[in-house]
Write a protein that holds these residues in place. Structure first.
Motif, mmCIF file in Angstrom:
data_model
loop_
_atom_site.group_PDB
_atom_site.id
_atom_site.type_symbol
_atom_site.label_atom_id
_atom_site.label_comp_id
_atom_site.label_asym_id
_atom_site.label_seq_id
_atom_site.Cartn_x
_atom_site.Cartn_y
_atom_site.Cartn_z
ATOM 1 N N ASN A 1 -50.254 -31.097 -16.172
ATOM 2 C CA ASN A 1 -51.384 -30.493 -15.454
ATOM 3 C C ASN A 1 -51.781 -31.251 -14.192
ATOM 4 O O ASN A 1 -52.717 -30.838 -13.501
ATOM 5 C CB ASN A 1 -52.617 -30.339 -16.352
ATOM 6 N N LEU A 2 -51.090 -32.338 -13.903
ATOM 7 C CA LEU A 2 -51.340 -33.079 -12.672
ATOM 8 C C LEU A 2 -50.181 -32.943 -11.696
ATOM 9 O O LEU A 2 -50.396 -32.833 -10.485
ATOM 10 C CB LEU A 2 -51.586 -34.560 -12.980
ATOM 11 N N VAL A 3 -48.963 -32.974 -12.207
ATOM 12 C CA VAL A 3 -47.761 -32.826 -11.384
ATOM 13 C C VAL A 3 -46.787 -31.906 -12.129
ATOM 14 O O VAL A 3 -47.133 -31.323 -13.147
ATOM 15 C CB VAL A 3 -47.105 -34.197 -11.096
ATOM 16 N N GLY A 4 -45.577 -31.780 -11.617
ATOM 17 C CA GLY A 4 -44.575 -30.970 -12.298
ATOM 18 C C GLY A 4 -44.603 -29.512 -11.913
ATOM 19 O O GLY A 4 -43.935 -28.690 -12.550
ATOM 20 N N ASP A 5 -45.350 -29.172 -10.858
ATOM 21 C CA ASP A 5 -45.420 -27.781 -10.427
ATOM 22 C C ASP A 5 -44.486 -27.473 -9.268
ATOM 23 O O ASP A 5 -44.496 -26.359 -8.736
ATOM 24 C CB ASP A 5 -46.859 -27.410 -10.052
ATOM 25 N N GLU A 6 -43.676 -28.427 -8.868
ATOM 26 C CA GLU A 6 -42.713 -28.238 -7.778
ATOM 27 C C GLU A 6 -41.302 -28.484 -8.300
ATOM 28 O O GLU A 6 -41.086 -29.338 -9.169
ATOM 29 C CB GLU A 6 -43.029 -29.194 -6.628
ATOM 30 N N ALA A 7 -40.350 -27.756 -7.749
ATOM 31 C CA ALA A 7 -38.967 -27.902 -8.212
ATOM 32 C C ALA A 7 -37.994 -27.452 -7.131
ATOM 33 O O ALA A 7 -38.333 -26.631 -6.265
ATOM 34 C CB ALA A 7 -38.737 -27.086 -9.483
ATOM 35 N N ILE A 8 -36.801 -27.995 -7.213
ATOM 36 C CA ILE A 8 -35.667 -27.545 -6.404
ATOM 37 C C ILE A 8 -34.523 -27.241 -7.355
ATOM 38 O O ILE A 8 -34.230 -28.040 -8.264
ATOM 39 C CB ILE A 8 -35.232 -28.607 -5.382
ATOM 40 N N LEU A 9 -33.885 -26.082 -7.196
ATOM 41 C CA LEU A 9 -32.750 -25.676 -8.004
ATOM 42 C C LEU A 9 -31.616 -25.286 -7.060
ATOM 43 O O LEU A 9 -31.867 -24.731 -5.980
ATOM 44 C CB LEU A 9 -33.078 -24.476 -8.896
ATOM 45 N N ALA A 10 -30.381 -25.548 -7.445
ATOM 46 C CA ALA A 10 -29.250 -25.128 -6.617
ATOM 47 C C ALA A 10 -28.026 -24.878 -7.481
ATOM 48 O O ALA A 10 -27.776 -25.590 -8.455
ATOM 49 C CB ALA A 10 -28.934 -26.179 -5.551
ATOM 50 N N TRP A 11 -27.261 -23.845 -7.091
ATOM 51 C CA TRP A 11 -26.023 -23.471 -7.759
ATOM 52 C C TRP A 11 -24.884 -23.467 -6.751
ATOM 53 O O TRP A 11 -24.981 -22.826 -5.694
ATOM 54 C CB TRP A 11 -26.124 -22.067 -8.354
ATOM 55 N N ARG B 1 -47.843 -22.555 -10.394
ATOM 56 C CA ARG B 1 -49.292 -22.672 -10.594
ATOM 57 C C ARG B 1 -49.661 -23.759 -11.600
ATOM 58 O O ARG B 1 -50.827 -24.121 -11.719
ATOM 59 C CB ARG B 1 -49.862 -21.333 -11.070
ATOM 60 N N ALA B 2 -48.678 -24.258 -12.354
ATOM 61 C CA ALA B 2 -48.943 -25.271 -13.375
ATOM 62 C C ALA B 2 -47.663 -26.050 -13.626
ATOM 63 O O ALA B 2 -46.600 -25.716 -13.088
ATOM 64 C CB ALA B 2 -49.435 -24.607 -14.665
ATOM 65 N N THR B 3 -47.753 -27.079 -14.448
ATOM 66 C CA THR B 3 -46.586 -27.890 -14.777
ATOM 67 C C THR B 3 -45.509 -27.026 -15.426
ATOM 68 O O THR B 3 -45.758 -26.376 -16.451
ATOM 69 C CB THR B 3 -46.982 -29.026 -15.739
ATOM 70 N N LEU B 4 -44.347 -26.994 -14.834
ATOM 71 C CA LEU B 4 -43.243 -26.190 -15.357
ATOM 72 C C LEU B 4 -42.771 -26.758 -16.691
ATOM 73 O O LEU B 4 -42.447 -27.940 -16.785
ATOM 74 C CB LEU B 4 -42.093 -26.160 -14.354
ATOM 75 N N GLY B 5 -42.774 -25.928 -17.718
ATOM 76 C CA GLY B 5 -42.385 -26.371 -19.049
ATOM 77 C C GLY B 5 -43.551 -26.661 -19.965
ATOM 78 O O GLY B 5 -43.354 -26.832 -21.173
ATOM 79 N N ASP B 6 -44.768 -26.694 -19.431
ATOM 80 C CA ASP B 6 -45.952 -26.918 -20.272
ATOM 81 C C ASP B 6 -46.223 -25.654 -21.091
ATOM 82 O O ASP B 6 -46.480 -24.591 -20.527
ATOM 83 C CB ASP B 6 -47.157 -27.248 -19.392
ATOM 84 N N PRO B 7 -46.175 -25.727 -22.421
ATOM 85 C CA PRO B 7 -46.360 -24.527 -23.237
ATOM 86 C C PRO B 7 -47.803 -24.023 -23.265
ATOM 87 O O PRO B 7 -48.065 -22.920 -23.744
ATOM 88 C CB PRO B 7 -45.928 -24.981 -24.636
ATOM 89 N N TYR B 8 -48.734 -24.799 -22.723
ATOM 90 C CA TYR B 8 -50.144 -24.432 -22.807
ATOM 91 C C TYR B 8 -50.718 -23.931 -21.479
ATOM 92 O O TYR B 8 -51.912 -23.670 -21.377
ATOM 93 C CB TYR B 8 -50.964 -25.621 -23.299
ATOM 94 N N ALA B 9 -49.887 -23.803 -20.465
ATOM 95 C CA ALA B 9 -50.351 -23.321 -19.164
ATOM 96 C C ALA B 9 -49.337 -22.337 -18.602
ATOM 97 O O ALA B 9 -48.143 -22.437 -18.873
ATOM 98 C CB ALA B 9 -50.548 -24.491 -18.203
#
Length: 221
Positions: free
Chosen positions: A49-59, A83-91
Motif C-alpha cells: 500500500n506504499l509502493v509496488g504500484d509501478e511495473a515494467i513488462l517486456a516480451w 491504483r494499488a500494490t500489484l499482487g496485494d489480495p486486499y486492494a
C-alpha cells in the motif's frame, strides 16, 4: 483397408501437431516492480500500500506468430502505473494506466499483432493502455547466467538484472512473495540493478537500483 485408414489417421494427426507447433509463440520475458518480489513477510508488510504500484513488462519473441503474423525477433514492452500494490489480495489495482512500447523494426501489421499479443498476455493490467509508442526495443537474456538480462526500450525504459545471491537476504524466511504479472513457462526472481521509466502516459517517472524486484523468464503460448 484398416491399415490404410490407420496410416491416413497418423498423417492427419502429424499434420495437426505440426500446425499446432507452427502456431506457438515463444520467447523471453522480463519484469520489474516498485516493490520487492523476492522477500519475507516482514519486509513485504512494510511496502504494501506504499509502493509496488509501478511495473515494467517486456516480451521478446524468439519464434512464432500471433493472429497469423510472424513476430520472431521482435520485442514489445509495457510500463504500468496501477491504483494499488500489484499482487496485494486486499486492494484493487485496477484500472491501471499503461503505455506500450513497440519495436520500431516491426511493420504496421506486426506492430498491431505485438499490441494484441501484449494485451492478451497482460490481461486487465494492460486493458487501459494510454499510448502505443514505436521505439528501438531490445531484450537480451544471457543464456549462460540465469537472471542476467537487459531491456532497453528507446529513451523511455531501461531494466538490467542479475541473479539473487546470499548477500541479498534482508530478513528470515524469504520467498518469491509475489508471482509474475503474466503467465510464464519458467521464471526466477532477480535483482534489478536498474529499473527506470521516463515517458508519457502515466503521470509518473521512476528510477531505482539494486532491488529484488525483477523476474526473468520464458513464455510459450
Amino acid at each position: 483397408m484398416r491399415r490404410g485408414l490407420c496410416e491416413l489417421l497418423c498423417v492427419v494427426l502429424l499434420a495437426l501437431s505440426a500446425s499446432a507447433l507452427g502456431q506457438q509463440i515463444r520467447g523471453d520475458y522480463i519484469e520489474t516492480r516498485s516493490a520487492d518480489v523476492y522477500t519475507g513477510q516482514c519486509f513485504a508488510n512494510g511496502e504494501v500500500n506504499l509502493v509496488g504500484d509501478e511495473a515494467i513488462l517486456a516480451w521478446h519473441v524468439q519464434s512464432g506468430s500471433w493472429d497469423g503474423v510472424p513476430l520472431a525477433g521482435l520485442t514489445v514492452a509495457a510500463a504500468v502505473h496501477a491504483r494499488a500494490t500489484l499482487g496485494d489480495p486486499y486492494a484493487n489495482p485496477y484500472p491501471a494506466r499503461a503505455v506500450l512500447i513497440v519495436d520500431d523494426q516491426a511493420s504496421q501489421q506486426q506492430s498491431s499483432a505485438l499490441v494484441a499479443f501484449a494485451r492478451q498476455m497482460g490481461g486487465e493490467l494492460l486493458r487501459h493502455a494510454q499510448q502505443v509508442i514505436p521505439a528501438p526495443v531490445e531484450l537480451v537474456v544471457n543464456p549462460e547466467h540465469h537472471g542476467v538480462a537487459l531491456l532497453r526500450a528507446g529513451q523511455f525504459a531501461t531494466v538490467q538484472t542479475r541473479p539473487v545471491n546470499d548477500k541479498d537476504h534482508l530478513c528470515g524466511n524469504e520467498v518469491t512473495f509475489y508471482p509474475p504479472l503474466t503467465q510464464l513457462t519458467h521464471s526466477m526472481p532477480a535483482v534489478a540493478l536498474t529499473d527506470s521509466y521516463r515517458g508519457p502516459g502515466l503521470d509518473v517517472d521512476w528510477e531505482s537500483h539494486g532491488r529484488r524486484s525483477a523476474f526473468v523468464g520464458t513464455f510459450v503460448r
